[in-house]
Design a protein around this motif. Sequence first.
Motif, short mmCIF file in Angstrom:
data_model
loop_
_atom_site.label_atom_id
_atom_site.label_comp_id
_atom_site.label_asym_id
_atom_site.label_seq_id
_atom_site.Cartn_x
_atom_site.Cartn_y
_atom_site.Cartn_z
N THR A 186 2.71 2.95 8.41
CA THR A 186 2.18 2.10 7.35
C THR A 186 1.71 0.74 7.84
O THR A 186 1.26 -0.08 7.04
N TYR A 206 8.32 6.27 1.45
CA TYR A 206 7.09 5.76 2.05
C TYR A 206 6.92 6.12 3.52
O TYR A 206 6.83 7.27 3.89
N ARG A 219 -2.63 0.19 -1.01
CA ARG A 219 -1.21 0.55 -1.02
C ARG A 219 -0.61 0.34 -2.40
O ARG A 219 -1.10 -0.45 -3.22
#
Length: 217
Positions: A19, A67, A191
């Motif tokens: 991420t 996530y 996001r």
Amino acid sequence: MSVPSGGRPASIDFHLDLTCPYAYQTSLWIREVRERTGLAVNWRFFSLEEINRAEGKKHPWEREWSYGWSLMRIGALLRRQGMDLLARMGLDPGLVAAAIADPTTGDEVLAEHRRVTGAGGFGVPTLFFPDGQCLFGPVLINPPAGEAAERLWDAVVAWTAFPHLYEIQRPKGKADTEQITTVFRPYLQARDWVSVNRGTVVDVAAPATAAAEGSLP
């Protein structure tokens, strides 16, 4: 300044969080280095969710879905099947469920995360050299290509000749902040989670957001 070709390592362990946009940009650079020099890059994981976890909040491995952590577990399963698979990307959606159902994928990610923290590391990209040295960075937004990529690689390798050289950092001025924000704008807008910078929630609407997140990797 240049490092003789014989002084370059044959391989590197590159720890990243899927991420993190900074780690992604640096991964583009190290892949360019790989293509030009034959460097073997071993992709490893690190969790920014865990390192920035607020006190009292569950660890990412304690949640059903988390996530970046869960994405890295999928990556761990894919990695076992061979890196050539990733190049083709004709993937079975069932791989997601299989990765999450397999507890050993979480064990792999956690072991790699703890390797970094055990060395005193705190973020990504983190590089481990064959002799055991560990470096954080380089932190890039415009990864160099061609000969410039090799020059940067030689600079990074040269750092390892000075085991007590701990930090060199370029301060970020207003122009730097604006450029970082521009480069990472698609990431910031796409996001759907909250960024935390060492315990402080980052306001993605603030002009200094991207610069603040520079301390996240």
